[in-house]
Motif scaffolding. Structure first.
Motif, short mmCIF file in Angstrom:
data_model
loop_
_atom_site.label_atom_id
_atom_site.label_comp_id
_atom_site.label_asym_id
_atom_site.label_seq_id
_atom_site.Cartn_x
_atom_site.Cartn_y
_atom_site.Cartn_z
N VAL A 16 0.88 -1.18 0.00
CA VAL A 16 0.00 0.00 0.00
C VAL A 16 0.91 1.23 0.00
O VAL A 16 1.65 1.47 0.95
CB VAL A 16 -0.93 0.00 1.23
CG1 VAL A 16 -1.79 1.26 1.25
CG2 VAL A 16 -1.82 -1.25 1.23
N GLU A 42 -0.82 -1.11 -4.67
CA GLU A 42 -2.01 -0.29 -4.47
C GLU A 42 -1.51 1.13 -4.25
O GLU A 42 -0.93 1.44 -3.20
CB GLU A 42 -2.79 -0.79 -3.24
CG GLU A 42 -4.00 0.07 -2.90
CD GLU A 42 -4.64 -0.33 -1.56
OE1 GLU A 42 -4.61 -1.52 -1.19
OE2 GLU A 42 -5.16 0.58 -0.88
N THR A 44 -2.06 4.80 -3.47
CA THR A 44 -3.18 5.50 -2.83
C THR A 44 -3.29 6.96 -3.27
O THR A 44 -2.30 7.63 -3.51
CB THR A 44 -3.04 5.46 -1.29
OG1 THR A 44 -1.87 6.20 -0.90
CG2 THR A 44 -2.94 4.04 -0.78
N GLY A 69 -5.67 3.07 -4.59
CA GLY A 69 -6.19 2.91 -3.23
C GLY A 69 -6.68 4.22 -2.65
O GLY A 69 -6.45 5.30 -3.20
N THR A 70 -7.34 4.11 -1.48
CA THR A 70 -7.93 5.28 -0.81
C THR A 70 -8.78 6.09 -1.81
O THR A 70 -8.72 7.31 -1.85
CB THR A 70 -6.85 6.17 -0.15
OG1 THR A 70 -5.86 5.34 0.46
CG2 THR A 70 -7.47 7.04 0.94
N VAL A 89 -9.48 0.28 -4.77
CA VAL A 89 -9.63 -0.07 -3.35
C VAL A 89 -10.20 1.14 -2.62
O VAL A 89 -9.72 2.26 -2.78
CB VAL A 89 -8.27 -0.45 -2.72
CG1 VAL A 89 -8.49 -0.93 -1.28
CG2 VAL A 89 -7.55 -1.51 -3.53
N THR A 90 -11.26 0.90 -1.83
CA THR A 90 -11.83 1.98 -1.02
C THR A 90 -11.72 1.60 0.46
O THR A 90 -11.83 0.42 0.80
CB THR A 90 -13.32 2.22 -1.37
OG1 THR A 90 -14.06 1.01 -1.23
CG2 THR A 90 -13.48 2.72 -2.80
N PRO A 91 -11.48 2.58 1.32
CA PRO A 91 -11.32 2.24 2.75
C PRO A 91 -12.62 1.75 3.38
O PRO A 91 -12.59 0.95 4.32
CB PRO A 91 -10.86 3.56 3.38
CG PRO A 91 -11.08 4.63 2.37
CD PRO A 91 -11.21 3.99 1.03
N TYR A 109 -12.25 -3.48 -4.39
CA TYR A 109 -12.13 -4.10 -3.08
C TYR A 109 -12.52 -3.03 -2.07
O TYR A 109 -11.78 -2.07 -1.84
CB TYR A 109 -10.69 -4.59 -2.85
CG TYR A 109 -10.23 -5.54 -3.93
CD1 TYR A 109 -10.86 -6.78 -4.10
CD2 TYR A 109 -9.22 -5.19 -4.82
CE1 TYR A 109 -10.47 -7.64 -5.11
CE2 TYR A 109 -8.82 -6.04 -5.83
CZ TYR A 109 -9.46 -7.27 -5.97
OH TYR A 109 -9.07 -8.12 -6.99
N LYS A 130 -11.91 -5.82 1.16
CA LYS A 130 -10.79 -5.33 1.97
C LYS A 130 -11.28 -5.35 3.41
O LYS A 130 -12.44 -5.01 3.68
CB LYS A 130 -10.43 -3.90 1.54
CG LYS A 130 -9.42 -3.21 2.44
CD LYS A 130 -8.90 -1.93 1.80
CE LYS A 130 -8.07 -1.14 2.80
NZ LYS A 130 -6.89 -0.54 2.19
N THR A 158 -5.85 -5.23 5.68
CA THR A 158 -4.74 -4.26 5.71
C THR A 158 -4.91 -3.40 6.95
O THR A 158 -6.03 -3.22 7.44
CB THR A 158 -4.69 -3.32 4.48
OG1 THR A 158 -5.85 -2.51 4.49
CG2 THR A 158 -4.60 -4.05 3.18
N GLY A 179 -2.63 -6.69 2.68
CA GLY A 179 -2.09 -5.40 2.24
C GLY A 179 -1.26 -4.80 3.35
O GLY A 179 -1.48 -5.10 4.52
#
Ligand code: 3PG
Length: 215
Positions: A16, A42, A44, A69-70, A89-91, A109, A130, A158, A179
């Motif tokens: 990440v 990933e 971010t 990511g983020t 990827v989203t938190p 994810y 995730k 992660t 992650g």
């Protein structure tokens, strides 16, 4: 399972990354990860220029799987796709972004840690989640407990993953991959410690192999 998820699962770890200087570092970092047997990143949106970093990695290191990511907005999804991102990827779990990614034919994810999140993810037809922030949300014990009512999901924890607990996570069959930023810390990147990054990746891959053989 989606081919991107299969590839991530076979690698076992997902660095990440927050890149402050994409022009200087993106390609070197991508090569260092690949040399260590971890051809996935990933990148971010925590740093401006994430889309530039994604583009540089995709163009210069084609064997690398690069995701964003983020991601917090559909505008960032667009930017990521335009740059060549292969996954999002989203938190957290944002229904609008999940549906938007589906309409754009890109895998997402989404961060889930509660039964309500999982239930919504089930309704939305997600397969791999995730699990963030993993250690702070109850770690492997919670992931195992959640898999009782929701055995259909694989998860990517992660948050708080390191060489110390990587093996324990990866030996659990619910885990698709882990992650983490431990092999791509700000210190390692800003000081261009590419060999160290490669070494950390090699160690991670060894741990992943061993965990999966024993798991
Ligand atoms: C993430 O966004 O996945 C996490 O910030 C990574 O967590 P870590 O820095 O504890 O590895």
């Amino acid at each position: 399972m989606n081919i991107i998820s299969e590839k991530i699962m076979s690698i076992g770890v997902v660095p990440v990354i927050k890149l402050n200087n994409p022009e200087r570092d993106a390609v070197n970092l991508a090569k260092a990860l690949c040399d260590g047997g971890v051809p996935v990143a990933e990148v971010t949106f925590r740093a401006a220029g994430a889309d530039k970093a994604i583009k540089l990695m995709r163009e210069n290191v084609p064997e690398m799987l690069v995701g964003a990511g983020t991601v917090l907005t559909t505008e960032q999804v667009d930017k990521a796709i335009e740059a060549g991102a292969q996954f999002i990827v989203t938190p957290g779990l944002d229904e609008e972004i999940v549906k938007y990614c589906r309409s754009k034919d890109i895998i997402i994810y989404a961060g889930c840690t509660t039964p309500t999140d999982y239930h919504t993810a089930y309704r939305l037809g997600l397969e791999v989640l995730k699990f963030f922030p993993a250690e702070q949300s109850g770690g492997l014990a919670k992931i195992k407990a959640m898999s009782a009512p929701f055995p259909m999901f694989k998860v990517m924890p992660t948050g708080g993953i390191s060489l110390k607990n990587l093996g324990e996570y990866l030996s659990c069959p619910v885990i698709a991959a882990c992650g983490g930023s431990y092999m791509v810390t700000a210190d390692l990147i800003d000081n261009q410690k590419w060999d160290e990054i490669t070494e950390l990746c090699k160690k991670s891959v060894e741990i992943a192999k061993e965990a999966r053989n024993n798991g």
